[in-house]
Every structure is written in C-alpha cells, then in structure tokens.
Design a protein around this motif. Structure first.
Motif, PDB file in Angstrom:
ATOM      1  N   THR A  14       0.848  -1.207   0.000  1.00 33.10           N
ATOM      2  CA  THR A  14       0.000   0.000   0.000  1.00 33.10           C
ATOM      3  C   THR A  14       0.876   1.245   0.000  1.00 33.10           C
ATOM      4  N   PRO A  16       0.734   5.269   0.316  1.00 35.30           N
ATOM      5  CA  PRO A  16      -0.113   6.418   0.627  1.00 35.30           C
ATOM      6  C   PRO A  16       0.132   7.585  -0.321  1.00 35.30           C
ATOM      7  N   ASP A  17      -0.951   8.325  -0.611  1.00 35.30           N
ATOM      8  CA  ASP A  17      -0.878   9.566  -1.404  1.00 35.30           C
ATOM      9  C   ASP A  17      -0.355   9.365  -2.821  1.00 35.30           C
ATOM     10  N   LEU A  24      -5.000   5.813  -0.994  1.00 35.50           N
ATOM     11  CA  LEU A  24      -4.153   4.692  -0.545  1.00 35.50           C
ATOM     12  C   LEU A  24      -4.063   3.741  -1.735  1.00 35.50           C
ATOM     13  N   ARG A  26      -3.276   0.606  -3.779  1.00 39.01           N
ATOM     14  CA  ARG A  26      -3.031  -0.833  -3.549  1.00 39.01           C
ATOM     15  C   ARG A  26      -2.216  -1.354  -4.733  1.00 39.01           C
TER      16      ARG A  26
END
Ligand code: PRP
Ligand code: ADE
Length: 178
Positions: A14, A16-17, A24, A26
């Motif tokens: 994952t 972030p940003d 988030l 994936r």
C-alpha cells in the motif's frame, strides 16, 4: 478471512498519497513478483469458470492485461485488450469514464468480440467501478454476453461492486480493503 485472502493481502503493498493526496494505492506489482502469490491469485480468479464455455477474457489496461492473459491461457480462451484511448490500431468503440482519481476514455476493437460471445471481464481492482462500467458498456455495445467481472481487490466503500451488480453483472473479488 480465508487463507487465500490472507496470503494475497500479505503480498500487496500500500502506497499512501499515490497518485494523488489522500489515495491509498493498492500496488499489486509486489504480488505479481512472487511466483506463488501470482499463481494463487490467477487460480482464484479462474476457479469458478473452469469447465465453463468461456470464449474470451477481456482485460482492462494495464494490470488487467497481466491477470487476463494468464486467465485466458488457463481457460483456453481468447484475450481482448480494453485500452486507454489512442492505443488500438483498428476500428474501435470508445467510452468516457471516471475513476477514483480522474477521468479518461477507453477503447476496444469493434471486431474483438462477436454477438453472443461469452466474456469474462478482469482487472486488478474495483474502486468506484467507473472503469469497469465503461468496459461493460463497450463489451455490451458489441453484443458480448458478460459471464462475470472479476478483480483481485475490492474497495467496497467506493461502491463499484454494487454499481456493476446494478447493471446485471455478476462480480467476484478475492480480497477487500474496508
Ligand atoms: C486502476 C485499476 C482499475 C481502476 C479502478 O487503474 O487498475 O483499472 O483504477 O478504479 P475505479 O473502480 O474507480 O474505476 P488506473 O486507472 O490507475 O490505470 P492503470 O492500470 O493504467 O495504471
Ligand atoms: N484504482 C482506483 N483506486 C485505486 C487504489 N486505491 N489503488 C490502486 N488502484 C486504484
């Protein structure tokens, strides 16, 4: 949680940003790089359709190509690429769509499926369902019979699964991130 979903979750990263603040992301590239996880994901996607008459697997660019190619091989089916606009060389049908973080257009060759052909749609992930909805429109425009749409990852809070089910498409996913 099933043993398969635990294993696949552990193989997904994952970020972030990415590609925009607040998302988030994936990232399945880590799963694709692990031989056992990749095989189990493809087996999990194919399993419900083994022994059925599936004529084609339609994969959505880009990660749906990787999964869909492997699925088509296992099902002895053909493969149909659904691509971002401007990439396919022959006559196409085109649709605009929105997704969790943007707007785009996708295309499919007009002669990629024939009226009444049985098709499974595949992508790595369903979020808002805008991308998959666009692909369903293209396939149905050419008369395909969509047996099911399948995804490794479901983001149920974004409503994509319900959107497809409301279009009369059966949806299968292997893991979900609430
Ligand atoms: C991702 C993913 C799906 C789509 C899902 O692709 O692979 O195709 O977003 O989002 P939605 O359910 O909200 O429509 P992306 O558009 O990032 O394209 P890529 O595969 O070319 O990177
Ligand atoms: N496509 C749409 N939303 C996504 C997410 N959160 N991660 C990966 N791909 C996506």
């Amino acid at each position: 949680m099933s043993e398969l979903s635990t294993e696949l979750r552990a193989a997904i990263r994952t970020i972030p940003d990415y590609p925009k603040p607040g998302i988030l992301f994936r990232d399945i590239t880590t799963l694709l790089g692990q031989p056992r996880a990749f095989r189990r994901a493809v087996d999990g996607l194919v399993h419900p359709y083994a022994g059925l008459q599936v004529s084609k697997v339609a994969g959505i660019e880009a990660r749906g190509f990787i999964l869909g190619g492997a699925m088509a091989h296992q099902l002895s089916a053909g493969f149909v690429p659904i691509r971002k606009k401007g990439k396919l060389p022959h006559e196409t049908v085109r649709v605009a769509y929105s997704l969790e973080y943007g707007l785009d257009e996708m295309e499919m060759h007009k002669d990629a499926v024939a009226e009444g052909e049985s098709v499974i749609l595949v992508d790595d992930l369903i979020a808002t369902g805008g991308t998959a909805e666009g692909a369903v429109k293209l396939l149905r425009q050419m008369g395909a019979n969509i047996v099911a749409a399948c995804f490794v990852i479901d983001l149920p809070d974004l409503g994509g699964r319900k959107k497809l089910e409301n279009l009369g498409v059966q949806v299968r996913t292997l893991i979900s991130y609430e």
